[in-house]
Each structure stands twice: as C-alpha cells, then as structure tokens.
Design a protein around this motif. Structure first.
Motif, PDB file in Angstrom:
ATOM      1  N   GLY A 143      -2.135  -2.013 -17.010  1.00 12.94           N
ATOM      2  CA  GLY A 143      -1.142  -1.824 -16.272  1.00 12.94           C
ATOM      3  C   GLY A 143      -2.236  -0.174 -15.805  1.00 12.94           C
TER       4      GLY A 143
ATOM      5  N   ASN B 204      -0.130  -8.090  -8.049  1.00  9.70           N
ATOM      6  CA  ASN B 204       1.357  -7.860  -7.026  1.00  9.70           C
ATOM      7  C   ASN B 204       2.358  -8.232  -8.102  1.00  9.70           C
ATOM      8  N   GLU B 205       2.009  -8.868  -9.794  1.00 12.69           N
ATOM      9  CA  GLU B 205       2.655  -9.015 -10.375  1.00 12.69           C
ATOM     10  C   GLU B 205       2.016  -8.482 -12.161  1.00 12.69           C
ATOM     11  N   SER B 206       1.102  -7.769 -11.629  1.00 15.96           N
ATOM     12  CA  SER B 206       1.342  -5.877 -12.643  1.00 15.96           C
ATOM     13  C   SER B 206       1.988  -4.897 -12.435  1.00 15.96           C
ATOM     14  N   GLY B 207       1.756  -4.906 -10.465  1.00 18.71           N
ATOM     15  CA  GLY B 207       2.622  -3.784 -10.562  1.00 18.71           C
ATOM     16  C   GLY B 207       2.248  -2.659 -10.517  1.00 18.71           C
ATOM     17  N   VAL B 208       0.337  -2.603 -10.213  1.00 20.13           N
ATOM     18  CA  VAL B 208      -0.197  -1.236 -10.388  1.00 20.13           C
ATOM     19  C   VAL B 208      -0.376  -0.714  -9.441  1.00 20.13           C
TER      20      VAL B 208
ATOM     21  N   ASN C 289       4.552   8.184  -7.746  1.00 19.77           N
ATOM     22  CA  ASN C 289       4.756   6.831  -7.622  1.00 19.77           C
ATOM     23  C   ASN C 289       5.625   6.842  -5.976  1.00 19.77           C
TER      24      ASN C 289
ATOM     25  N   PRO D 130       4.172   4.059  -2.287  1.00 19.48           N
ATOM     26  CA  PRO D 130       3.079   3.791  -2.247  1.00 19.48           C
ATOM     27  C   PRO D 130       1.881   4.052  -2.151  1.00 19.48           C
TER      28      PRO D 130
ATOM     29  N   THR E 150      -3.387  -1.679   1.280  1.00 20.39           N
ATOM     30  CA  THR E 150      -2.555  -2.340   0.130  1.00 20.39           C
ATOM     31  C   THR E 150      -4.573  -3.965  -0.577  1.00 20.39           C
TER      32      THR E 150
END
Length: 331
Positions: free
Chosen positions: A85, A109-113, A297, A299, A303
């Motif tokens: 995380g 992407n799945e972790s959202g970090v 927090n 973007p 990326t």
C-alpha cells in the motif's frame, strides 16, 4: 513529512537522494543495495538507515518506495511495494518485457497506490515551456519534431547486461518526450542504426548510433537522433516546426559567458557532461510534483501507462531495425 525508502545506491540513486533530502516534505529514511558499502556510504551522507529491500518495503514507518535499481529488477520491487500500500516512484523502464510490464501495471491499478514513472525531462523548464507553447498553438499545427539526444560517453560496461539496450534504456526518454509534445500518439515506427562508438557494445549485440522516425495518424513526423558519444557535452536539443514558425530548445552551456578574440574567434562555454547537471532542475521539479500529488491524494503527472506506451515504442523500434520495415503500433 513523507519517509522514503530508496532502493539502489548507484548514480541515479544518488541523484534522487539529493532531491529527497532537499524537498521540505520528504526525508530519506533508508537505503537498500546489493552493494552494501555503497548503501552505507549514501545512507551516512543523509543520516538514513541501511536496510535490506524486504525490510525497507515492509517497514511500517516508510511512506514511499523509490526504485532506482537495475532495469530488470524494477517490476518485482514495484509489485512488492504495491502490495504493502505504499506510494511508489520508479525509474524507467518498469521492466524490459512488455508482458511483464502489463502484469505489473495490472497489480498497480488493482492496489490503487500512487505510482509515478521517472521521465524527468518533462519537468525541464525549457521542455515544459516548449510543450506549453505547442499546446497554445503558438506556431499553429505541429508538422515536424526533431529530437537530438547524445550522451557524452557510453555507460559503464557492467550496466550492459541489465539495461535492455539503447532503445529501452536511452531512446525511451525521447519516445516519452515525443508523446509529451505531439498531442497525439504515433502509429508507425521506422529505425536504422549502427555500432560505431564502442566495440564492446557491438559485441553485446547492441547499437550506439540510431535514428528513429515516428509518424502519427494525422501525418506529423518525429525524427529522433541518438548517439552514445558526444565530445562536446550532453547534447539535448529539440526543434518543433509548425505551419506558422518553429520553436527550439538548445543545449545549456555551463555559463552564458562567450569569449570573442582575434586568437580564438568566438567561443561559448561547454554543455554539462552529466545527466544530473543538465537536468538538475528537472529532477527536483519531478520529485516535488510526485510528493505534492501523494500528499494531496491527487493523480501523479506521469503514470504507469505512460511507461508502458514508451516501452511499446521501444519494442517497435527494435522490430523495425531487425526487419528493416516500418512497424505499425497501437498505443
């Protein structure tokens, strides 16, 4: 204050350590490297801890993991950090294999970090000004972009095996710069190249002088010139030609002093010979943008998808060189 675990203690890691320390919102918490002495030396300079990679990634006090290790280690460390995380800043490329990069991006992407890839040249004041001028239409529609990028000398021999070759290691910066400036994606890639600078590079199956041509669906053309040798400093020039004029970014001399005399004619100062010197402001601004995004927090500016697309262009360039054909690409 965000605590940063730095993975790596080589040339680029030392650059990052300085900017972590300079930023008022970050502090270097630890350094990790397979070269223990290098890690100790760097950690002592910034009053940081020396930890193993596993200890650093899993440490409860660490907020950010900065990955500046050899290219072929990035994806594994990114995935480990994502699962904890923690926010992640990773030097380019994410990996040398497209399938591995796609799997890594999926994990991110799945972790959202928060995850940012290190394409520092976007943050150079001159390159940023060029992008803004193009976006504002100052020369009308862009027609032709020329990117010259030549290193003062080849990288150390020990870095050859894990670098991925000139397209994945060096030209990838120029692929990202082309995407940054174009305002649309390239759809075709054509490459020629040779090994003229260092016999060891040729023996390893790599190139050290290359020309890549990109073209977009609307017809815009980008020509990238790369060389592993420049006897006059770090050569970083861009020219954008449009329907109503042109925009240029020239090399930055060490100082603006110009000497004119009967004996020597006119002489300007040499350009910097190292990435850390030419792009010092860019590295600082890049880190500041990342830290600001993490704290707010919001973007991040660059990326994992940007990293993937630059690598896809590198792979297309390799295919074009090997097949001697124009290669279509879909980003």
């Amino acid at each position: 204050m965000l605590k940063v675990a730095l993975l790596g203690a080589g040339r680029i890691a030392k650059v990052h350590a300085k900017h972590i320390d300079d930023n008022p919102d970050s502090v270097l918490f630890s350094v990790s490297s397979h070269t223990t002495e290098s890690a100790k030396k760097l950690a002592e300079k910034y009053r940081a801890n020396v930890l193993s990679v596993e200890e650093a990634i899993n440490h409860p006090e660490v907020d950010v993991v900065l990955i500046a290790t050899p290219n072929d280690t990035h994806a594994d460390f990114v995935e480990q950090a994502a699962r904890t995380g923690k926010a992640i800043f990773c030097e380019k490329p994410i990996d040398l294999d497209i399938a591995r990069v796609k799997a890594c991006v999926k994990t991110i992407n799945e972790s959202g970090v928060p995850f940012m890839i290190g394409f520092n040249r976007r943050f150079d004041p001159d390159h940023s000004a060029l992008q803004q001028a193009l976006a504002a239409g100052e020369i009308g529609s862009l027609e032709h972009l020329q990117i010259n990028s030549r290193d003062p000398s080849p990288p150390p021999k020990e870095s050859f095996p894990g670098s991925g070759g000139i397209f994945r290691d060096m030209t990838i910066h120029d692929f990202d710069m082309a995407r940054f400036l174009l305002q649309e994606e390239p759809v075709s890639v054509s490459t020629i190249g040779a090994a003229l600078v260092n016999p060891e590079i040729a023996q390893g199956g790599d190139l050290d002088v290359i020309v890549v041509t990109l073209q977009t669906a609307s017809g815009k053309i980008v020509v990238i010139n790369n060389s592993r040798r420049s006897g006059y400093g770090f050569d970083q020039r861009i020219e954008a030609h449009g329907q109503r004029g042109s925009l240029q970014v020239d090399n930055l001399p060490a100082t603006s002093l110009v000497k004119s005399s009967e004996e020597c004619g006119t002489q300007a100062q040499k350009s910097p010979y190292a990435t850390r010197d030419r792009y010092s402001e860019a590295f600082s601004a890049q880190w500041a943008a990342f830290i600001a995004a993490v704290k707010a927090n919001k973007p991040v500016p660059i990326t994992a998808d940007d990293g993937l697309k630059a690598l896809l262009l590198a792979e297309a360039a390799i295919e074009s060189y090997k097949t001697k054909k124009v290669v279509s690409v879909s980003l």
